[in-house]
Motif scaffolding. Structure first.
Motif, PDB file in Angstrom:
ATOM      1  N   SER A 136       0.831  -1.205   0.000  1.00 23.97           N
ATOM      2  CA  SER A 136       0.000   0.000   0.000  1.00 23.97           C
ATOM      3  C   SER A 136       0.865   1.255   0.000  1.00 23.97           C
ATOM      4  O   SER A 136       0.377   2.353   0.267  1.00 23.97           O
ATOM      5  CB  SER A 136      -0.956  -0.010   1.199  1.00 23.97           C
ATOM      6  N   GLY A 137       2.161   1.080  -0.315  1.00 24.94           N
ATOM      7  CA  GLY A 137       3.028   2.237  -0.544  1.00 24.94           C
ATOM      8  C   GLY A 137       3.508   2.919   0.714  1.00 24.94           C
ATOM      9  O   GLY A 137       3.807   4.111   0.705  1.00 24.94           O
ATOM     10  N   ASN A 138       3.574   2.185   1.825  1.00 30.34           N
ATOM     11  CA  ASN A 138       4.089   2.771   3.054  1.00 30.34           C
ATOM     12  C   ASN A 138       5.335   2.027   3.520  1.00 30.34           C
ATOM     13  O   ASN A 138       5.709   0.995   2.976  1.00 30.34           O
ATOM     14  CB  ASN A 138       3.029   2.733   4.151  1.00 30.34           C
ATOM     15  N   ASP A 139       5.941   2.558   4.561  1.00 27.92           N
ATOM     16  CA  ASP A 139       7.189   1.995   5.060  1.00 27.92           C
ATOM     17  C   ASP A 139       6.896   1.100   6.265  1.00 27.92           C
ATOM     18  O   ASP A 139       6.450   1.585   7.306  1.00 27.92           O
ATOM     19  CB  ASP A 139       8.113   3.155   5.469  1.00 27.92           C
ATOM     20  N   PRO A 140       7.139  -0.217   6.138  1.00 24.38           N
ATOM     21  CA  PRO A 140       6.827  -1.126   7.233  1.00 24.38           C
ATOM     22  C   PRO A 140       7.615  -0.814   8.512  1.00 24.38           C
ATOM     23  O   PRO A 140       7.088  -0.967   9.615  1.00 24.38           O
ATOM     24  CB  PRO A 140       7.192  -2.511   6.702  1.00 24.38           C
ATOM     25  N   VAL A 141       8.865  -0.377   8.353  1.00 21.51           N
ATOM     26  CA  VAL A 141       9.672  -0.067   9.539  1.00 21.51           C
ATOM     27  C   VAL A 141       9.023   1.076  10.312  1.00 21.51           C
ATOM     28  O   VAL A 141       8.869   1.022  11.538  1.00 21.51           O
ATOM     29  CB  VAL A 141      11.117   0.286   9.145  1.00 21.51           C
ATOM     30  N   ALA A 142       8.608   2.098   9.555  1.00 22.74           N
ATOM     31  CA  ALA A 142       7.937   3.229  10.194  1.00 22.74           C
ATOM     32  C   ALA A 142       6.651   2.767  10.880  1.00 22.74           C
ATOM     33  O   ALA A 142       6.333   3.183  12.000  1.00 22.74           O
ATOM     34  CB  ALA A 142       7.624   4.309   9.160  1.00 22.74           C
ATOM     35  N   ALA A 143       5.928   1.868  10.196  1.00 22.73           N
ATOM     36  CA  ALA A 143       4.660   1.388  10.750  1.00 22.73           C
ATOM     37  C   ALA A 143       4.892   0.669  12.070  1.00 22.73           C
ATOM     38  O   ALA A 143       4.250   0.982  13.084  1.00 22.73           O
ATOM     39  CB  ALA A 143       3.983   0.448   9.752  1.00 22.73           C
ATOM     40  N   TYR A 144       5.826  -0.267  12.060  1.00 22.79           N
ATOM     41  CA  TYR A 144       6.030  -1.066  13.262  1.00 22.79           C
ATOM     42  C   TYR A 144       6.672  -0.267  14.384  1.00 22.79           C
ATOM     43  O   TYR A 144       6.372  -0.482  15.552  1.00 22.79           O
ATOM     44  CB  TYR A 144       6.832  -2.336  12.954  1.00 22.79           C
ATOM     45  N   SER A 145       7.557   0.652  14.028  1.00 24.61           N
ATOM     46  CA  SER A 145       8.138   1.432  15.122  1.00 24.61           C
ATOM     47  C   SER A 145       7.086   2.354  15.732  1.00 24.61           C
ATOM     48  O   SER A 145       7.060   2.544  16.947  1.00 24.61           O
ATOM     49  CB  SER A 145       9.389   2.202  14.673  1.00 24.61           C
ATOM     50  N   ALA A 146       6.148   2.836  14.887  1.00 23.61           N
ATOM     51  CA  ALA A 146       5.054   3.633  15.439  1.00 23.61           C
ATOM     52  C   ALA A 146       4.165   2.775  16.330  1.00 23.61           C
ATOM     53  O   ALA A 146       3.677   3.210  17.371  1.00 23.61           O
ATOM     54  CB  ALA A 146       4.232   4.258  14.319  1.00 23.61           C
ATOM     55  N   LEU A 147       3.985   1.518  15.908  1.00 23.38           N
ATOM     56  CA  LEU A 147       3.161   0.597  16.698  1.00 23.38           C
ATOM     57  C   LEU A 147       3.767   0.384  18.085  1.00 23.38           C
ATOM     58  O   LEU A 147       3.080   0.467  19.111  1.00 23.38           O
ATOM     59  CB  LEU A 147       3.045  -0.735  15.952  1.00 23.38           C
ATOM     60  N   VAL A 148       5.076   0.121  18.104  1.00 26.32           N
ATOM     61  CA  VAL A 148       5.757  -0.116  19.379  1.00 26.32           C
ATOM     62  C   VAL A 148       5.788   1.167  20.204  1.00 26.32           C
ATOM     63  O   VAL A 148       5.496   1.169  21.403  1.00 26.32           O
ATOM     64  CB  VAL A 148       7.187  -0.629  19.133  1.00 26.32           C
ATOM     65  N   GLN A 149       6.103   2.259  19.526  1.00 20.26           N
ATOM     66  CA  GLN A 149       6.129   3.563  20.188  1.00 20.26           C
ATOM     67  C   GLN A 149       4.767   3.858  20.826  1.00 20.26           C
ATOM     68  O   GLN A 149       4.691   4.284  21.978  1.00 20.26           O
ATOM     69  CB  GLN A 149       6.463   4.638  19.139  1.00 20.26           C
ATOM     70  N   GLY A 150       3.723   3.593  20.055  1.00 18.36           N
ATOM     71  CA  GLY A 150       2.381   3.865  20.547  1.00 18.36           C
ATOM     72  C   GLY A 150       2.007   2.993  21.732  1.00 18.36           C
ATOM     73  O   GLY A 150       1.308   3.431  22.644  1.00 18.36           O
ATOM     74  N   ALA A 151       2.488   1.766  21.728  1.00 18.58           N
ATOM     75  CA  ALA A 151       2.092   0.838  22.786  1.00 18.58           C
ATOM     76  C   ALA A 151       2.910   1.019  24.059  1.00 18.58           C
ATOM     77  O   ALA A 151       2.396   0.855  25.162  1.00 18.58           O
ATOM     78  CB  ALA A 151       2.206  -0.601  22.279  1.00 18.58           C
ATOM     79  N   PHE A 152       4.203   1.327  23.899  1.00 19.40           N
ATOM     80  CA  PHE A 152       5.080   1.355  25.075  1.00 19.40           C
ATOM     81  C   PHE A 152       5.898   2.633  25.202  1.00 19.40           C
ATOM     82  O   PHE A 152       6.754   2.738  26.075  1.00 19.40           O
ATOM     83  CB  PHE A 152       6.048   0.155  25.036  1.00 19.40           C
ATOM     84  N   GLY A 153       5.666   3.609  24.303  1.00 20.96           N
ATOM     85  CA  GLY A 153       6.545   4.771  24.224  1.00 20.96           C
ATOM     86  C   GLY A 153       6.642   5.592  25.499  1.00 20.96           C
ATOM     87  O   GLY A 153       7.715   6.063  25.864  1.00 20.96           O
ATOM     88  N   THR A 154       5.544   5.780  26.171  1.00 20.72           N
ATOM     89  CA  THR A 154       5.551   6.584  27.391  1.00 20.72           C
ATOM     90  C   THR A 154       4.904   5.765  28.505  1.00 20.72           C
ATOM     91  O   THR A 154       4.197   4.796  28.224  1.00 20.72           O
ATOM     92  CB  THR A 154       4.736   7.874  27.202  1.00 20.72           C
ATOM     93  N   PRO A 155       5.145   6.164  29.757  1.00 19.99           N
ATOM     94  CA  PRO A 155       4.464   5.454  30.856  1.00 19.99           C
ATOM     95  C   PRO A 155       2.955   5.435  30.669  1.00 19.99           C
ATOM     96  O   PRO A 155       2.296   4.435  30.945  1.00 19.99           O
ATOM     97  CB  PRO A 155       4.857   6.271  32.094  1.00 19.99           C
ATOM     98  N   TYR A 156       2.411   6.548  30.149  1.00 19.09           N
ATOM     99  CA  TYR A 156       0.974   6.599  29.914  1.00 19.09           C
ATOM    100  C   TYR A 156       0.552   5.517  28.924  1.00 19.09           C
ATOM    101  O   TYR A 156      -0.437   4.812  29.126  1.00 19.09           O
ATOM    102  CB  TYR A 156       0.577   7.977  29.377  1.00 19.09           C
ATOM    103  N   LEU A 209      -8.665  -6.276   6.352  1.00 15.96           N
ATOM    104  CA  LEU A 209      -8.138  -5.950   5.022  1.00 15.96           C
ATOM    105  C   LEU A 209      -8.995  -4.890   4.325  1.00 15.96           C
ATOM    106  O   LEU A 209      -8.480  -3.903   3.799  1.00 15.96           O
ATOM    107  CB  LEU A 209      -8.095  -7.229   4.177  1.00 15.96           C
ATOM    108  N   THR A 210     -10.309  -5.080   4.328  1.00 14.92           N
ATOM    109  CA  THR A 210     -11.161  -4.124   3.623  1.00 14.92           C
ATOM    110  C   THR A 210     -11.135  -2.760   4.304  1.00 14.92           C
ATOM    111  O   THR A 210     -11.097  -1.732   3.636  1.00 14.92           O
ATOM    112  CB  THR A 210     -12.617  -4.634   3.524  1.00 14.92           C
ATOM    113  N   THR A 211     -11.130  -2.765   5.641  1.00 13.88           N
ATOM    114  CA  THR A 211     -11.102  -1.485   6.343  1.00 13.88           C
ATOM    115  C   THR A 211      -9.770  -0.786   6.117  1.00 13.88           C
ATOM    116  O   THR A 211      -9.713   0.431   5.920  1.00 13.88           O
ATOM    117  CB  THR A 211     -11.333  -1.706   7.849  1.00 13.88           C
ATOM    118  N   TYR A 212      -8.698  -1.576   6.139  1.00 10.16           N
ATOM    119  CA  TYR A 212      -7.358  -1.038   5.902  1.00 10.16           C
ATOM    120  C   TYR A 212      -7.274  -0.408   4.509  1.00 10.16           C
ATOM    121  O   TYR A 212      -6.876   0.746   4.349  1.00 10.16           O
ATOM    122  CB  TYR A 212      -6.334  -2.167   6.046  1.00 10.16           C
ATOM    123  N   LEU A 213      -7.682  -1.192   3.500  1.00  9.95           N
ATOM    124  CA  LEU A 213      -7.584  -0.691   2.126  1.00  9.95           C
ATOM    125  C   LEU A 213      -8.553   0.467   1.884  1.00  9.95           C
ATOM    126  O   LEU A 213      -8.238   1.403   1.150  1.00  9.95           O
ATOM    127  CB  LEU A 213      -7.852  -1.821   1.130  1.00  9.95           C
TER     128      LEU A 213
END
Lengths: 381, 315
Positions: free
Chosen positions: A53-73, B106-110
């Protein structure tokens, strides 16, 4: 009696019985290869979707981890998301251990939430030391009742629990529409989302992290209830005669019957117990997070629970880890969407593949290990 | 409350409209389970049908391509289920659940990636309604069936065709034999595996046609999770209809009628009391539980339904 056969998935019997907590930890540590592998495969597939879908997986996953554990909150929010998953995960797992496939944790959770929300509002003026036990008890009872129906229909009429639980999941959604939109629980001045009357202060689970430590944390005392439930799950299954009998039914209903254990009775019992866990989860959501019941609240905790139980191999600690992982997905996914611009539904795709790989994997393994072994979860009916 | 609200022509028209996607999913379920494979991923097949039908309608402006894409998407999702449950002999319920989650994710993502928050374009090509002008003058009937979508009629045809196929043809007999006693079927030369693959793929395409009906026939757009559990109601209709196409249609009509009533009776009162129309939504599910429990008729699944099959000597 083919209908008493256990599910072929990570059902009961994949590990030796009666372990201590230490043994369980060891077992999970020794055998998490498959869960870890399935998560890894799912993450890779998720990355492919991100790439396509034209995005960067590394950015996606690091945002995921950041979002889940980035701050105490964020860590406390991840825990908030994980709490109901632990409870519903236990609801699915305890049934699995008895050879039943409980797809109904979602419905059981909602009934528990409705019962708790009703009691919390009805007796709102009672002091906490009276009201809280009532609300907890009603949450558990509500879920147990809803799960018990499934067990009864299975025991008395031979109805497959997969059918009943799917049907009951949807039934309660419509009952909830009625109760909260135009029924007896509808609040007088609920704007926007239909909701019930707020519960009394005595029914609220307090936030346990003071503002000085983590500002605006929502982490509530429900985490202790969840921890207690995990201990109860372990103690019940591995330290009580009832638990022994439940697992015996799960390992082989016919053999258990030969040994004088009534499979039908235990199916009713275990579905009530399963419903009780899920109902407690619903109660915790009402008392700890929302303070009232919203129509359509907790959209998918009961369904994620299946993945949580299977990923956690139906063991107490496994379920805790799996619930934490999925809780992190839920909370981190929202951050990923707002900060990396990647739909949080990537998380659902990953979860789906976790489940799919587990489903396929157990069979791949059973193919190599024993070819004429178990039958699968029986037909839908 | 008036008679018009209960049996008015517009209520019957709505019944037929609402029953169609349920019936198509139920047909899919019937075809799959008659061959012995439980497919609860119908909901997912429906949803990907909805979505990819809209995507291709948007890109190609050709309704035939859009329909083909919808069916193909549902078929591909079903193919995953077939591979897991027939070849890998995975647990069919877990696989189905996984695919439902996948379809929704998948559908929601796309949808988010392609159309953002603005929604799908409003100028989509659509499946047209079939205007039966010769019914125009006839009261009641004209309103009830005079302006239904093409897919409604295709669905009714499919019900008849599949009923004949399953119960009046040699291939249909084999199809059912595979679901009742695969070993016996194989002994007389039926290829169990191939039959089951065909069945699961067909079920995915049928459910996806129901999905295409929702997005391309009715809504002319896609919204996240727009199937709203109709695949599961389809499963209920399949069970309530005792695993036959005609029964599935009958059950779908009952469920669709309940659905239509919950709209037409909105705000209606009996003796000053407002009817709890929301509770009508529980009808399909409670009826199905009662049917399976043997309280309302008797509903029996094919004997080998849900059981993986292994060719003799393979072990």
């Amino acid at each position: 009696m083919t209908q008493l056969q256990q599910p072929a998935t990570t059902g009961p019997g994949t590990e030796s019985p009666a372990p201590s907590v230490g043994q369980l930890t060891f077992q999970w540590a020794a055998g998490p290869a498959i869960p870890v592998l399935s998560v890894a495969i799912a993450l890779v597939i998720g990355a492919v979707f991100v790439l396509l879908s034209g995005n960067d997986p590394v950015a996606a996953y690091s945002a995921l981890v950041q979002g889940a554990f980035g701050t105490p909150y964020d860590i406390t929010e991840t825990l908030v998301s994980a709490i109901p998953l632990v409870l519903t995960g236990l609801a699915v797992a305890v049934a699995f251990r008895t050879g039943l496939f409980n797809i109904g944790a979602q419905g059981q959770l909602l009934v528990g939430a409705l019962a708790a929300g009703w009691a919390g509002a009805q007796f709102a003026t009672l002091p906490g030391f009276l009201l809280m036990p009532i609300v907890i008890l009603l949450g558990i009872t509500g879920g147990a009742f809803y799960g018990g129906i499934v067990g009864l229909l299975k025991a008395l009429r031979g109805v497959n629990e997969v059918i009943t639980t799917i049907m009951l999941n949807y039934t309660i959604v419509f009952v909830m529409h009625w109760l909260l939109q135009a029924g007896p629980m509808t609040a007088q001045n609920a704007f926007g989302t239909p909701a019930s009357t707020p519960i009394g202060a005595g029914a609220r689970l307090p936030v346990i992290i003071p503002n000085e430590l983590v500002l605006f944390s929502r982490l509530h005392a429900g985490i202790f209830l969840a921890a207690l439930a995990v201990v109860v799950f372990w103690f019940l299954l591995w330290r009580t005669p009832l638990g022994y009998q439940l697992r015996a039914v799960g390992l082989g209903a016919r053999a258990a019957a030969q040994a004088g254990i009534d499979p039908a009775l235990h199916m009713v019992l275990v579905m009530a117990i399963a419903g009780g866990f899920a109902g407690l989860g619903g109660m915790i959501e009402v008392s700890g997070v929302f303070g009232r019941v919203y129509d359509g609240f907790s959209s998918s905790y009961g369904f994620d629970a299946i993945a949580v139980a299977l990923l956690g191999k139906n063991s107490p600690l496994g379920i805790v880890f799996a619930a934490l992982l999925f809780g992190a997905f839920v909370h981190g996914g929202a951050y990923m969407q707002s900060h990396a611009g990647i739909s949080s539904n990537l998380v659902a795709i990953i979860q789906a593949f976790v489940l799919f790989v587990i489903a396929a994997e157990t069979l791949v393994r059973s193919l190599t290990r024993r070819r004429h072994g178990r039958k699968p979860v029986e037909a839908i009916a | 409350m008036t008679w018009e609200m209960l049996v008015g022509a517009s209520v019957l028209a709505a019944t037929l409209r609402l029953a169609t996607p349920i019936a198509l999913a139920a047909l899919g379920g019937t075809m799959s389970e008659r061959s012995g494979v439980v497919n609860i991923a119908l909901e997912g097949s429906m949803l990907v049908g909805c979505f990819f039908g809209v995507v291709v309608a948007d890109r190609s402006h050709n309704i035939w391509l859009a329909l083909a894409a919808a069916l193909l998407a549902g078929l591909l999702l079903a193919a995953l289920h077939a591979y897991a449950s027939i070849t890998l002999r995975a647990d069919q319920i877990v696989s189905g659940m996984a695919l439902n989650i996948l379809a929704l994710g998948l559908t929601t993502y796309l949808d988010y990636e392609m159309y953002g928050t603005t929604g799908t374009p409003s100028d989509l090509v659509a499946v047209p309604d079939l205007h039966l002008t010769f019914l125009n003058g006839i009261p009641y009937v004209g309103t009830a069936i005079g302006d239904q979508n093409w897919i409604v009629w295709v669905g009714l045809l499919l019900v008849a065709a599949l009923q004949v196929f399953l119960f009046r043809t040699v291939l249909g007999l084999r199809w059912r034999a595979v679901g009742e006693h695969p070993r016996a079927a194989e002994t007389v030369g039926v290829n169990v595996r191939r039959m089951r693959y065909a069945a699961v793929l067909a079920s995915g395409a049928l459910a996806a046609l129901g999905g295409a009906y929702l997005s391309l026939g009715v809504a002319h757009s896609f919204t996240d999770g727009m199937t709203g559990g109709r695949g599961f109601i389809g499963l209920a209709a399949m069970i309530f209809g005792r695993w036959t196409p005609v029964g599935a249609l009958g059950a779908s009509l009952i469920f669709g009628y309940g659905n239509a009533l919950s709209t037409s009776l909105q705000g209606a009162t009996v003796g000053g009391v407002r009817l709890p129309v929301q509770l009508l939504g529980t009808l399909p599910y409670i009826l199905t539980i009662l049917a399976v429990a043997g309280f309302v008729g008797r509903s029996r699944a094919p004997a080998a339904d849900g059981l993986p099959y292994e060719t003799e000597g393979h072990a």
